[in-house]
Scaffold this active site. Structure first.
Site, PDB file in Angstrom:
ATOM      1  N   CYS A   2     -32.789 -35.292  47.503  1.00 26.00           N
ATOM      2  CA  CYS A   2     -32.819 -36.038  48.757  1.00 26.00           C
ATOM      3  C   CYS A   2     -32.554 -37.508  48.456  1.00 26.00           C
ATOM      4  O   CYS A   2     -32.933 -38.017  47.402  1.00 26.00           O
ATOM      5  CB  CYS A   2     -34.121 -35.926  49.525  1.00 26.00           C
ATOM      6  N   ARG A  27     -27.296 -36.530  45.985  1.00 27.81           N
ATOM      7  CA  ARG A  27     -28.688 -36.092  45.846  1.00 27.81           C
ATOM      8  C   ARG A  27     -29.019 -34.911  46.750  1.00 27.81           C
ATOM      9  O   ARG A  27     -30.161 -34.453  46.795  1.00 27.81           O
ATOM     10  CB  ARG A  27     -29.640 -37.246  46.147  1.00 27.81           C
ATOM     11  N   TRP A  75     -31.923 -32.258  50.582  1.00 28.44           N
ATOM     12  CA  TRP A  75     -31.724 -31.030  49.814  1.00 28.44           C
ATOM     13  C   TRP A  75     -32.977 -30.196  50.079  1.00 28.44           C
ATOM     14  O   TRP A  75     -34.067 -30.560  49.648  1.00 28.44           O
ATOM     15  CB  TRP A  75     -31.573 -31.342  48.329  1.00 28.44           C
ATOM     16  N   ASN A  99     -38.502 -38.337  50.058  1.00 26.36           N
ATOM     17  CA  ASN A  99     -37.876 -37.600  48.958  1.00 26.36           C
ATOM     18  C   ASN A  99     -39.010 -37.139  48.047  1.00 26.36           C
ATOM     19  O   ASN A  99     -39.835 -37.954  47.644  1.00 26.36           O
ATOM     20  CB  ASN A  99     -36.912 -38.538  48.213  1.00 26.36           C
ATOM     21  N   GLY A 100     -39.072 -35.842  47.753  1.00 26.79           N
ATOM     22  CA  GLY A 100     -40.135 -35.320  46.890  1.00 26.79           C
ATOM     23  C   GLY A 100     -40.718 -34.052  47.500  1.00 26.79           C
ATOM     24  O   GLY A 100     -40.134 -33.477  48.420  1.00 26.79           O
ATOM     25  N   GLU A 467     -21.824 -24.366  27.981  1.00 26.09           N
ATOM     26  CA  GLU A 467     -21.430 -25.440  28.890  1.00 26.09           C
ATOM     27  C   GLU A 467     -20.151 -25.060  29.649  1.00 26.09           C
ATOM     28  O   GLU A 467     -20.045 -25.288  30.854  1.00 26.09           O
ATOM     29  CB  GLU A 467     -21.256 -26.749  28.104  1.00 26.09           C
ATOM     30  N   LYS A 471     -19.879 -24.755  33.756  1.00 21.89           N
ATOM     31  CA  LYS A 471     -18.923 -25.546  34.541  1.00 21.89           C
ATOM     32  C   LYS A 471     -18.133 -24.635  35.482  1.00 21.89           C
ATOM     33  O   LYS A 471     -17.956 -24.930  36.645  1.00 21.89           O
ATOM     34  CB  LYS A 471     -17.947 -26.303  33.623  1.00 21.89           C
ATOM     35  N   GLU A 474     -20.533 -23.201  38.351  1.00 18.59           N
ATOM     36  CA  GLU A 474     -21.110 -24.110  39.351  1.00 18.59           C
ATOM     37  C   GLU A 474     -20.061 -24.714  40.273  1.00 18.59           C
ATOM     38  O   GLU A 474     -20.349 -24.956  41.436  1.00 18.59           O
ATOM     39  CB  GLU A 474     -21.979 -25.195  38.709  1.00 18.59           C
ATOM     40  N   HIS A 490     -24.213  -5.154  22.571  1.00 19.21           N
ATOM     41  CA  HIS A 490     -25.566  -4.633  22.818  1.00 19.21           C
ATOM     42  C   HIS A 490     -25.827  -4.499  24.319  1.00 19.21           C
ATOM     43  O   HIS A 490     -26.960  -4.648  24.774  1.00 19.21           O
ATOM     44  CB  HIS A 490     -26.600  -5.536  22.147  1.00 19.21           C
ATOM     45  N   LYS A 585     -27.320 -33.623  42.585  1.00 26.05           N
ATOM     46  CA  LYS A 585     -27.081 -34.268  41.299  1.00 26.05           C
ATOM     47  C   LYS A 585     -28.379 -34.483  40.532  1.00 26.05           C
ATOM     48  O   LYS A 585     -28.464 -34.254  39.339  1.00 26.05           O
ATOM     49  CB  LYS A 585     -26.398 -35.613  41.556  1.00 26.05           C
TER      50      LYS A 585
HETATM   51  C1  F6R Z   1     -24.547 -29.297  35.443  1.00 22.58           C
HETATM   52  C2  F6R Z   1     -25.508 -30.363  35.652  1.00 22.58           C
HETATM   53  C3  F6R Z   1     -26.943 -30.052  35.496  1.00 22.58           C
HETATM   54  C4  F6R Z   1     -27.693 -31.229  34.833  1.00 22.58           C
HETATM   55  C5  F6R Z   1     -29.203 -30.960  34.863  1.00 22.58           C
HETATM   56  C6  F6R Z   1     -29.980 -32.059  34.172  1.00 22.58           C
HETATM   57  O1  F6R Z   1     -23.229 -29.754  35.578  1.00 22.58           O
HETATM   58  O2  F6R Z   1     -25.142 -31.479  35.967  1.00 22.58           O
HETATM   59  O3  F6R Z   1     -27.162 -28.859  34.822  1.00 22.58           O
HETATM   60  O4  F6R Z   1     -27.237 -31.375  33.518  1.00 22.58           O
HETATM   61  O5  F6R Z   1     -29.618 -30.850  36.194  1.00 22.58           O
HETATM   62  O6  F6R Z   1     -29.805 -33.283  34.807  1.00 22.58           O
HETATM   63  P1  F6R Z   1     -30.194 -34.631  34.078  1.00 22.58           P
HETATM   64  O7  F6R Z   1     -29.281 -34.799  32.911  1.00 22.58           O
HETATM   65  O8  F6R Z   1     -29.995 -35.698  35.112  1.00 22.58           O
HETATM   66  O9  F6R Z   1     -31.630 -34.509  33.646  1.00 22.58           O
END
Ligand code: F6R
Length: 590
Positions: A2, A27, A75, A99-100, A467, A471, A474, A490, A585
């Protein structure tokens, strides 16, 4: 998650609030709303979905003229994304944005219902609004402090009171800053939201309450005035522009060479500036998502080349586990935002056990940056696209330097690894890899219609696979899984069918033949294999070959190719690349 913004000053707040919300959309973007206030009334406008929907709604309405406003992009946690559940919330004399998460919201709500409070929606925020209203007897600070005494959980709040022409703010475990302008002041979850108007800000600490008007910000704690420092951010306004790229994600991937050079610069000739990990008998790496996958690369390098014992865990597990701290331990927390709730909780746990904490973090004003014992800052600048790219590369880069320094201290460095020499060449080499977009588009065309994709790799290549797989899933919404190449038979191999794309990452010379056998196994079951490697493979139609470099840095050349393949795939599928559905984010709730 948020995002919050608030304004008080000489201007009509609408444009400032909408612009700020757009900068905070990373956010969360389930719903949005604003509240406008003048001396006589408060008007609230809310809508479901992205900020543009709210903007449209506002255009088609006649609104009160105002000089105070608060706004929110949500969010959803408690209650579905709907207009009723969108913020700002209003109960009686109180209108607020939050927010929270209020953890004891249910219990508080039941109590308030018994006191005849009627609720319109389902959110914990509406409960909190009602609670502050209950305590409001014309003294806003008294009402806020009394209500918050009963609250468990996290909050950053922007609050308007019916009979007051000030804006109030308070926070606990959620970020909130106060922006300082000329005859105008702001509140925001992040300085990026208000950087178009001011670069000066005050950090609000837990337990402090801010009373803000256009000329003055007064911060109190337990009713005593606190003297606050005004800080100046170095964030540049144009950091938020796409600079001609179609998406922030693409722009941020293209920035990788520059930000890596900037991040490495203080250390390459001064390794003593990095912490000495050999002081510790055990290292714990704790993070979430991509940051955790960057940690997996670090663990592999530390174990493989620096003979160092490393445990790794996702923060959401680590915080609740019985961790046995029986050796001299360092907890390394990796976080781009520095505000990830689970990573913060893991840091607090380590500190409670009097264990040293080291943060590898991007946002210098964040909770993790401020509350950890030591910090290494990555210089990613603002990362706007929800999926991380450049910050991940820098996290891996720092873990590689830490592993190298540890190996050096223990006299374990192999001459052929030429780490510092190669570190200097790395930005230019990443650029070469990034410039080959046509190759990535070709691979994207091969996979974008698939429903499932697999990634395989061993050791460090498995960490890289994780990773790459994240990518793809998501941002393009293709189901994707990463497996240790030897684990496939397995169980998972039963899913391999004609035409299913299987990416194999092969860079580790010590184990590549084993992965090659696994590629044959999936090929003979019909898989469409794509090899991402640092050498050329005969008779392999789909492959990307990146330059060979010191094994410390090889993932930093492989992952950009995976980021761009994911990007091109999502583009072909018409996905909302910078704001994938259901994501945010900064994951500031657990
Ligand atoms: C994936 C992504 C998330 C963040 C995770 C940690 O593309 O961005 O998996 O890596 O939410 O976020 P931070 O680094 O801000 O703690």
């Amino acid at each position: 998650m948020c995002g919050i913004i608030g304004y008080i000053g000489k201007e009509n707040p609408i444009d400032i609030l909408i612009n700020g919300l757009k900068n905070l959309e990373y956010r969360g973007y389930d719903s949005a709303g604003i509240a406008l206030k003048n001396e006589n009334e408060i008007e609230i406008i809310k809508s479901v979905g992205k900020i543009v929907n709210l903007e449209e709604k506002i255009k088609n309405q006649e609104l009160i003229s105002a000089n105070i406003g608060i706004a929110h992009t949500r969010w959803a946690t408690h209650g579905k994304p709907s207009v009723e559940n969108a913020h700002p919330h209003r109960v009686g004399n109180i209108t607020l944005v939050h927010n929270g998460i209020i953890e004891n919201a249910e219990e508080l709500r039941e109590k308030l219902k018994k006191e005849n409070v009627v609720f319109e929606g389902e959110t914990d925020t509406e409960t909190l609004t009602a609670l502050i209203n209950k305590y409001y007897k014309n003294d806003p600070i008294e009402a806020i402090s009394n209500a918050l005494k009963e609250v468990k959980g996290s909050y950053a709040l922007g609050i308007l009171f019916e009979n007051s022409n000030d804006l109030y703010a308070v926070r606990k475990d959620s970020p909130l800053i106060i922006g300082i302008g000329e005859k105008e002041n702001f509140i925001a979850s992040d300085i990026a939201a208000i950087i178009d108007y001011t670069n000066k800000y005050i950090l609000l600490e837990e337990g402090e309450i801010a009373k803000i008007n256009k000329d003055k910000v007064e911060v109190t704690k337990d009713k005593k005035v606190v003297d606050k420092q005004i800080q100046v951010t170095k964030l540049e306004r144009d950091a938020k522009d796409k600079c001609g790229y179609d998406h922030y994600m693409l722009k941020e991937i293209m920035e990788e060479p520059v930000v890596l050079e900037k991040t490495f610069e203080p250390y390459l000739d001064n390794l003593e500036k990095l912490p000495d990990l050999t002081k510790y008998e055990e290292i714990h790496i704790v993070a979430c998502g991509s940051a955790m996958y960057a940690g997996m690369i670090g663990k592999t390098l530390l174990e493989e080349y620096a003979n160092t014992k490393v445990e790794i865990d996702v923060a959401s597990e680590y915080r609740y586990k019985n961790i046995i701290y029986d050796r001299k331990t360092l907890v390394i927390l990796i976080s781009q935002s520095g505000e990830t709730a689970d990573t913060i909780a893991a840091m607090r746990k380590a500190k409670e056990h009097k264990v040293d904490t080291l943060a590898i973090v991007n946002v210098k004003t964040s909770t993790i940056a401020r509350d950890s014992d030591a910090q290494i800052f990555i210089e990613a600048g603002p990362e706007i696209a929800v999926a991380t790219t450049k910050a991940y590369i820098l996290q891996v880069g720092i873990m590689a330097l830490l592993a190298y320094k540890t190996a050096l201290t223990k006299d374990l460095v192999k001459e052929e690894h030429k780490v510092l020499e190669e570190a200097k060449k790395l930005p230019r080499m990443i650029k070469e890899v990034l410039d080959r977009r046509e190759e990535y588009k070709k691979i994207a065309k091969e996979i974008y219609k698939s429903e499932d994709v697999f990634f395989i790799g061993r050791k460090i290549d498995y960490a890289t696979s994780q990773e790459g797989s994240l990518k793809i899933k998501e941002i393009s919404y293709i189901h994707s899984e990463a497996y240790q190449a030897g684990e496939l038979k397995h169980g998972t191999i039963s899913l391999i069918d004609d035409g299913i794309p299987v990416f194999a990452i092969i860079t580790d010379d010590t184990i590549k033949d084993k992965t090659v056998s696994n590629i044959e196994e999936v090929k003979s079951r019909g898989a469409k294999t794509i090899i991402i490697s640092n050498e050329t493979w005969d008779n392999q139609k789909l492959q990307v070959v990146v330059p060979k470099i010191s094994p410390y840095f090889q993932p930093i050349l492989i992952v950009p190719t995976l980021q761009l393949i994911a990007y091109e795939t999502a583009k072909l599928r018409g996905c909302d690349i910078d704001k994938p559905k259901n994501l945010a984010k900064s994951v500031t709730v657990e």
